[in-house]
Scaffold this motif. Structure first.
Motif: not given
Length: 759
Positions: A221, A241-242, A245, A290-291, A294-295
């Protein structure tokens, strides 16, 4: 510059908006016409008006420009209120010693407002100034009575409209600076040639800065509070949420590798002219985070949400096989979203256990690639832009992975200050919005961080960013400039522009290296694990270390602006079509699978079976290896002290014995010869690889339903006849390849542009 008569404006100035230009009273000094490089100036703002006592004219900056881009300043002039003898005109001329004063905007051709002029520093003048990052411009003003006054304006990195750490960013402008105290300082001229690109204009007459280009940073992030980045974060229309964030201090304390995404983002798009930090290559881009891990990766293919994806990430595990993600990569390509990807940092790294059981250390001995990078699904996108790394000396970075899938090289540097006597510079970029004393600082103990004079200006930044992780955003930044120059650009056009304008061994001698040969006792013959630089049949230079060469920002943006008049670029406004060989059982062997030759012919358009006679211009070539593997009697158990021949048996087993597979693949070579005679070294000897299609499909029960496509860049823009020409793939191996199984599913896929006029 002669000015039209303009009535003096006696309005009071808002001190927050206008800065006065220092006036030095004079009596007709001859400043000459040839610019002489000035001494760097002390980083101070222009002095107050009351120091201009000897002058009858007041000059003030309404809007700041930029010495590095040619962005014009807007300067207001007026007769001082204390002067009583007004004659209807305030002056007859203003000239500048180094730059140009004009009443016409050099970008838009608009006339200056009454009582103002434009001032800018052309690229030629900037070059004439030499290596300085700041200087004092001198304006000579002649009033209506013939009185002459000289005014001074400080410009550069350490002014209120500068970027103090731009002086340390060798990847943007390499003047052999060495604030890092490394033993091998940067070599002058080894950079991305960014500054001339900043002087080019888009169709709206705006200077190229990546303006409004949306870049998705698929990484750790981004620190959303960083002073260089917070004003350029945008929110996509669909998020989880990713997405954006952010980072907390606790996150960073627990895992300092999370700073990676912020460093990547800074290289791409750190703000310009804010008196903070350095500058991104495309300082006006928009960024979204875009983490990784997780994304939902389908977000990466949404053209309405982003224009480029930067992925300074990777995986060397062939069993990270994800056909669904490979479909996402294809969707990105078809939707016009370039996927710019780090090639990897394993040129000199050995990644598998039991490396003592086979000759993998030969890669270190001969200084060739230790790792085969086309392993996991994320590494094998057919049209992704894989980026290798260059250091500040103009050489292949020591860690930068090599391979036939490399497209171009960016600036990744080395490891920065190590105090070893052999270190060279890494890359300066953003790191975190908290004081380094609060977390595990990347730069702790280095001269760059310990310099108390510059601590405040450097505390949210690092000079230790490196790797293909740093090289990739350098290419993304240049690509953002290209996208601003040509907003309707396609991925094939961007690939073409980057490849055709890159600098190779004929441009920079530091890039030159020859093929590398080695006698291998296991094989009993001399092998060539790196073929060096070669020209393909269309004249493009290519090597497995650099791809088509080092990105040149100026040439790239000019090529983008002229793309429609370049035949090869213009045709890439459409996507390539796929052609697949149709001959059956293409692979044969005469020595029990140790040398296997596969001949691919009779190519047919995969969506139009009648299209089998065209001349094809190559965009990309891939071979499907999902049924590749070895054959022999397969033991049920591993005996640790068995000899090499037994490890060939282990490689043939469907049980997934990685040690055996790694041994066999280490002593495996794959070359493809194009119909024009160009040879691509697709898999060299000594490059470690854990892949076996037989094992992969057996362990996961895939049943060969999904292809495992390995690609090569070498043949780009070559032409061949779909019906009359042959591609020849040759395997050389210590262990016996299962030819019967290979023949069941192997094929060659060519993405290209048909020329049916040649039918």
């Amino acid at each position: 510059m002669k000015l039209s008569a303009k009535k003096a404006s006696l309005a009071l100035f808002n001190a927050l908006l206008l800065s006065s230009i220092t006036a030095c009273g004079g009596g007709g000094d001859d400043h000459g016409t040839d610019p002489i490089p000035p001494e760097p100036v002390d980083p101070v703002d222009p002095v107050d008006d009351d120091e201009q006592d000897e002058s009858t004219i007041k000059l003030s900056v309404i809007e700041y420009g930029d010495m590095f881009t040619g962005k014009p300043f807007i300067i207001k002039f007026e007769q001082k209120p204390s002067v009583s003898s007004l004659k209807g005109e305030t002056l007859t001329a203003i000239t500048a010693k180094y730059g140009v004063v004009t009443d016409v905007n050099p970008l838009t051709d608009e006339s200056a407002a009454s009582g103002t002029v434009f001032y800018y520093l052309p690229l030629s003048a900037l070059k004439a100034l030499g290596d300085v990052y700041s200087f004092t411009e001198e304006f000579t003003v002649t009033d209506a009575d013939g009185n002459i006054s000289v005014y001074k304006l400080a410009q550069g990195t350490n002014t209120t409209h500068g970027d103090p750490l731009l002086t340390d960013q060798w990847h943007i402008r390499n003047v052999s600076q060495n604030p890092f105290k490394v033993s091998k300082k940067p070599v002058k001229g080894i950079d991305l040639n960014v500054i001339p690109a900043w002087h080019e204009k888009d169709s709206n007459n705006e200077l190229l800065s990546g303006k409004n280009v949306r870049v998705g940073v698929w990484d750790a992030p981004i620190d959303l509070n960083h002073e260089e980045l917070k004003d350029k974060i945008y929110t996509p229309s669909r998020i989880t949420s990713d997405v954006n964030k952010g980072l907390t201090l606790n996150d960073v304390i627990n895992d300092k590798t999370l700073l990676h995404g912020t460093a990547v983002a800074g290289i791409i798009g750190a703000s310009a002219g804010n008196a903070k930090g350095g500058r991104g290559i495309a300082p006006d881009v928009l960024l979204t985070s875009y983490a990784m891990n997780g994304t939902d990766t389908s977000f990466l293919a949404r053209k309405d949400d982003l224009d480029i994806v930067n992925a300074s990430i990777g995986s060397s595990n062939s069993f990270s096989f994800d056909p669904a993600f490979e479909m996402t990569l294809q969707a990105m390509f078809e939707n016009g979203i370039p996927f710019i990807k780090a090639a990897g940092n394993q040129f000199d790294s050995i990644t598998y256990d039991h490396d003592d059981l086979y000759s993998t250390k030969a890669c270190l001995r001969y200084k060739v690639a230790c790792q085969y990078e086309q392993s996991s699904s994320i590494e094998r996108g057919r049209y992704q832009i894989n980026v290798a790394a260059l250091n500040s000396l103009g050489e292949h970075s020591s860690y930068s992975s090599a391979g036939s899938h490399i497209w171009v090289s960016g600036t990744g540097g080395e490891f920065g200050y190590l105090g070893s006597g052999s270190d060279s510079a890494a890359v300066v970029t953003s790191i975190y919005s908290q004081d380094p004393s609060k977390y595990s600082d990347w730069d702790a103990g280095t001269p760059w961080r310990k310099d108390s004079t510059n601590y405040e200006s450097r505390k949210f930044y690092t000079q230790r960013m490196n790797g293909t992780s740093a090289a990739t955003p350098s290419v993304t930044g240049v690509s953002a400039l290209v996208l601003q120059a040509k907003p309707d650009i396609t991925v094939p056009q961007l690939r073409y522009i980057l490849a055709s304008t890159a600098r190779n061994d004929r441009d920079w001698s530091s890039l030159a290296y020859s093929s590398i040969s080695a006698y291998d006792s296991d094989l009993g013959e001399t092998v060539t694990p790196d073929r060096g630089w070669n020209s393909n049949a269309s004249g493009l230079r290519f090597s497995n270390r650099y791809g088509f060469g080092v990105v040149d920002a100026e040439k790239a943006v000019k090529a983008a602006l002229n793309c429609n008049s370049d035949e090869l670029c213009a045709k890439r406004a459409s996507l390539p079509q796929d052609y697949k060989n149709t001959n059956s059982n293409p692979c044969t062997t005469s020595d029990d699978g140790k040398i296997v030759t596969c001949i691919f012919s009779d190519f047919v358009n995969t969506e139009d079976s009648s299209d089998n006679q065209s001349e094809i211009e190559v965009e990309e070539v891939s071979v499907n290896l999902n049924s590749f593997g070895y054959t022999s009697d397969s033991p049920e158990t591993i005996v640790e002290d068995d000899m090499a021949a037994t490890y060939c048996n282990y490689a043939a087993s469907n049980k997934g014995y990685i040690a055996g597979i790694a041994y066999a693949n280490n002593l495996l070579q794959m070359e493809i010869r194009s119909p024009n005679g160009t040879i691509a070294l697709v898999k060299p000897f000594y490059a470690n690889w854990d892949f076996s299609g037989k094992v992969l499909n057996s362990v996961y029960g895939l049943g060969y339903k999904s292809p495992f496509l390995v690609n090569t860049s070498d043949f780009f823009t070559e032409k061949f006849s779909a019906s009359n020409n042959l591609f020849i793939l040759t395997f050389k191996s210590k262990c016996s390849i299962d030819v019967d199984e290979l023949n069941k599913h192997i094929y060659l896929l060519v993405g290209g542009y048909p020329d049916r006029a040649a039918d």
